[in-house]
Design a protein around this motif. Structure first.
Motif, PDB file in Angstrom:
ATOM      1  N   TYR A 160      41.857  30.730  46.057  1.00 61.61           N
ATOM      2  CA  TYR A 160      42.588  31.969  45.777  1.00 61.61           C
ATOM      3  C   TYR A 160      41.971  32.721  44.596  1.00 61.61           C
ATOM      4  O   TYR A 160      41.846  33.945  44.628  1.00 61.61           O
ATOM      5  CB  TYR A 160      44.064  31.681  45.493  1.00 61.61           C
ATOM      6  CG  TYR A 160      44.828  31.256  46.719  1.00 61.61           C
ATOM      7  CD1 TYR A 160      45.147  32.169  47.717  1.00 61.61           C
ATOM      8  CD2 TYR A 160      45.217  29.940  46.895  1.00 61.61           C
ATOM      9  CE1 TYR A 160      45.829  31.793  48.843  1.00 61.61           C
ATOM     10  CE2 TYR A 160      45.904  29.540  48.029  1.00 61.61           C
ATOM     11  CZ  TYR A 160      46.215  30.474  49.005  1.00 61.61           C
ATOM     12  OH  TYR A 160      46.886  30.087  50.120  1.00 61.61           O
ATOM     13  N   VAL A 161      41.592  31.984  43.565  1.00 63.21           N
ATOM     14  CA  VAL A 161      40.976  32.610  42.395  1.00 63.21           C
ATOM     15  C   VAL A 161      39.619  33.196  42.766  1.00 63.21           C
ATOM     16  O   VAL A 161      39.274  34.316  42.354  1.00 63.21           O
ATOM     17  CB  VAL A 161      40.853  31.599  41.232  1.00 63.21           C
ATOM     18  CG1 VAL A 161      40.026  32.157  40.091  1.00 63.21           C
ATOM     19  CG2 VAL A 161      42.223  31.195  40.741  1.00 63.21           C
ATOM     20  N   VAL A 162      38.847  32.460  43.553  1.00 59.62           N
ATOM     21  CA  VAL A 162      37.539  32.968  43.992  1.00 59.62           C
ATOM     22  C   VAL A 162      37.724  34.242  44.800  1.00 59.62           C
ATOM     23  O   VAL A 162      37.014  35.240  44.585  1.00 59.62           O
ATOM     24  CB  VAL A 162      36.782  31.896  44.802  1.00 59.62           C
ATOM     25  CG1 VAL A 162      35.564  32.474  45.485  1.00 59.62           C
ATOM     26  CG2 VAL A 162      36.375  30.742  43.897  1.00 59.62           C
ATOM     27  N   TYR A 172      40.290  36.342  44.730  1.00 56.74           N
ATOM     28  CA  TYR A 172      40.801  37.394  43.866  1.00 56.74           C
ATOM     29  C   TYR A 172      39.679  38.006  43.026  1.00 56.74           C
ATOM     30  O   TYR A 172      39.566  39.234  42.918  1.00 56.74           O
ATOM     31  CB  TYR A 172      41.910  36.852  42.959  1.00 56.74           C
ATOM     32  CG  TYR A 172      42.386  37.855  41.943  1.00 56.74           C
ATOM     33  CD1 TYR A 172      43.251  38.887  42.317  1.00 56.74           C
ATOM     34  CD2 TYR A 172      41.955  37.793  40.636  1.00 56.74           C
ATOM     35  CE1 TYR A 172      43.675  39.829  41.396  1.00 56.74           C
ATOM     36  CE2 TYR A 172      42.364  38.728  39.699  1.00 56.74           C
ATOM     37  CZ  TYR A 172      43.234  39.752  40.090  1.00 56.74           C
ATOM     38  OH  TYR A 172      43.642  40.681  39.175  1.00 56.74           O
ATOM     39  N   LEU A 173      38.864  37.167  42.418  1.00 53.63           N
ATOM     40  CA  LEU A 173      37.778  37.669  41.583  1.00 53.63           C
ATOM     41  C   LEU A 173      36.724  38.400  42.406  1.00 53.63           C
ATOM     42  O   LEU A 173      36.132  39.375  41.951  1.00 53.63           O
ATOM     43  CB  LEU A 173      37.142  36.523  40.784  1.00 53.63           C
ATOM     44  CG  LEU A 173      37.996  35.946  39.671  1.00 53.63           C
ATOM     45  CD1 LEU A 173      37.327  34.724  39.051  1.00 53.63           C
ATOM     46  CD2 LEU A 173      38.278  36.994  38.615  1.00 53.63           C
ATOM     47  N   LYS A 174      36.502  37.948  43.639  1.00 50.41           N
ATOM     48  CA  LYS A 174      35.552  38.653  44.501  1.00 50.41           C
ATOM     49  C   LYS A 174      36.085  40.026  44.876  1.00 50.41           C
ATOM     50  O   LYS A 174      35.350  41.019  44.873  1.00 50.41           O
ATOM     51  CB  LYS A 174      35.258  37.855  45.766  1.00 50.41           C
ATOM     52  CG  LYS A 174      34.224  38.518  46.655  1.00 50.41           C
ATOM     53  CD  LYS A 174      33.945  37.669  47.881  1.00 50.41           C
ATOM     54  CE  LYS A 174      32.897  38.323  48.730  1.00 50.41           C
ATOM     55  NZ  LYS A 174      33.372  39.487  49.455  1.00 50.41           N
ATOM     56  N   PHE A 206      33.417  31.450  36.744  1.00 52.48           N
ATOM     57  CA  PHE A 206      34.763  30.971  36.417  1.00 52.48           C
ATOM     58  C   PHE A 206      34.903  29.490  36.764  1.00 52.48           C
ATOM     59  O   PHE A 206      35.374  28.689  35.945  1.00 52.48           O
ATOM     60  CB  PHE A 206      35.798  31.809  37.183  1.00 52.48           C
ATOM     61  CG  PHE A 206      37.219  31.379  36.957  1.00 52.48           C
ATOM     62  CD1 PHE A 206      37.885  31.741  35.803  1.00 52.48           C
ATOM     63  CD2 PHE A 206      37.880  30.622  37.904  1.00 52.48           C
ATOM     64  CE1 PHE A 206      39.197  31.352  35.593  1.00 52.48           C
ATOM     65  CE2 PHE A 206      39.191  30.229  37.707  1.00 52.48           C
ATOM     66  CZ  PHE A 206      39.851  30.590  36.551  1.00 52.48           C
ATOM     67  N   LEU A 207      34.485  29.111  37.965  1.00 53.89           N
ATOM     68  CA  LEU A 207      34.578  27.714  38.377  1.00 53.89           C
ATOM     69  C   LEU A 207      33.652  26.829  37.543  1.00 53.89           C
ATOM     70  O   LEU A 207      34.016  25.708  37.175  1.00 53.89           O
ATOM     71  CB  LEU A 207      34.247  27.578  39.858  1.00 53.89           C
ATOM     72  CG  LEU A 207      35.230  28.241  40.824  1.00 53.89           C
ATOM     73  CD1 LEU A 207      34.742  28.084  42.261  1.00 53.89           C
ATOM     74  CD2 LEU A 207      36.617  27.665  40.670  1.00 53.89           C
ATOM     75  N   GLY A 226      41.820  27.121  43.602  1.00 50.13           N
ATOM     76  CA  GLY A 226      40.425  27.536  43.485  1.00 50.13           C
ATOM     77  C   GLY A 226      40.011  28.614  44.477  1.00 50.13           C
ATOM     78  O   GLY A 226      39.455  29.650  44.085  1.00 50.13           O
ATOM     79  N   THR A 253      35.937  42.295  41.616  1.00 47.73           N
ATOM     80  CA  THR A 253      34.628  42.691  41.110  1.00 47.73           C
ATOM     81  C   THR A 253      33.648  43.106  42.192  1.00 47.73           C
ATOM     82  O   THR A 253      32.695  43.820  41.918  1.00 47.73           O
ATOM     83  CB  THR A 253      33.993  41.541  40.304  1.00 47.73           C
ATOM     84  OG1 THR A 253      33.783  40.414  41.166  1.00 47.73           O
ATOM     85  CG2 THR A 253      34.868  41.146  39.127  1.00 47.73           C
ATOM     86  N   THR A 307      30.613  37.606  44.142  1.00 50.52           N
ATOM     87  CA  THR A 307      31.086  36.224  44.022  1.00 50.52           C
ATOM     88  C   THR A 307      30.530  35.557  42.768  1.00 50.52           C
ATOM     89  O   THR A 307      30.956  34.468  42.413  1.00 50.52           O
ATOM     90  CB  THR A 307      30.672  35.392  45.247  1.00 50.52           C
ATOM     91  OG1 THR A 307      29.253  35.463  45.393  1.00 50.52           O
ATOM     92  CG2 THR A 307      31.343  35.880  46.504  1.00 50.52           C
ATOM     93  N   SER A 317      33.192  34.733  40.109  1.00 49.10           N
ATOM     94  CA  SER A 317      34.065  33.622  40.484  1.00 49.10           C
ATOM     95  C   SER A 317      33.345  32.289  40.330  1.00 49.10           C
ATOM     96  O   SER A 317      33.954  31.289  39.944  1.00 49.10           O
ATOM     97  CB  SER A 317      34.592  33.801  41.903  1.00 49.10           C
ATOM     98  OG  SER A 317      33.527  33.893  42.818  1.00 49.10           O
TER      99      SER A 317
END
Length: 79
Positions: free
Chosen positions: A28-30, A32-34, A46-47, A26, A37, A40, A43
């Motif tokens: 890492y994905v947050v 990466y997406l931050k 996404f969550l 979680g 783009t 936040t 992300s």
């Protein structure tokens, strides 16, 4: 209630494993997406999407009728 002891133990283990994987990936994905783009917000969407999917999957489980087993065992189910 509808699982045997062994099945319940396996179910709890799977739930814990998936939760631990979510806790590991979680952040890492947050991140990466931050970085991808600059916000936040995406992300968090996404969550939230995965939380919604988890809720829908739990609600999709059909509840077993508590009186269904009474006919087979001869024992009346508690209401």
């Amino acid at each position: 209630m509808f699982l045997t002891e062994a099945s319940a133990a396996v179910g709890i283990a799977i739930i814990n494993s998936v939760g631990n994987l979510g806790g590991f990936f979680g952040p890492y994905v947050v991140g990466y997406l931050k970085d991808a783009t600059g916000f936040t917000t995406f992300s968090m969407y996404f969550l939230a999407t995965f939380a919604l999917l988890a809720t829908l999957s739990v609600l999709a489980i059909k509840k077993k009728d508590s009186n269904a087993g009474a006919d087979q065992t001869g024992i009346a189910a508690k209401s």
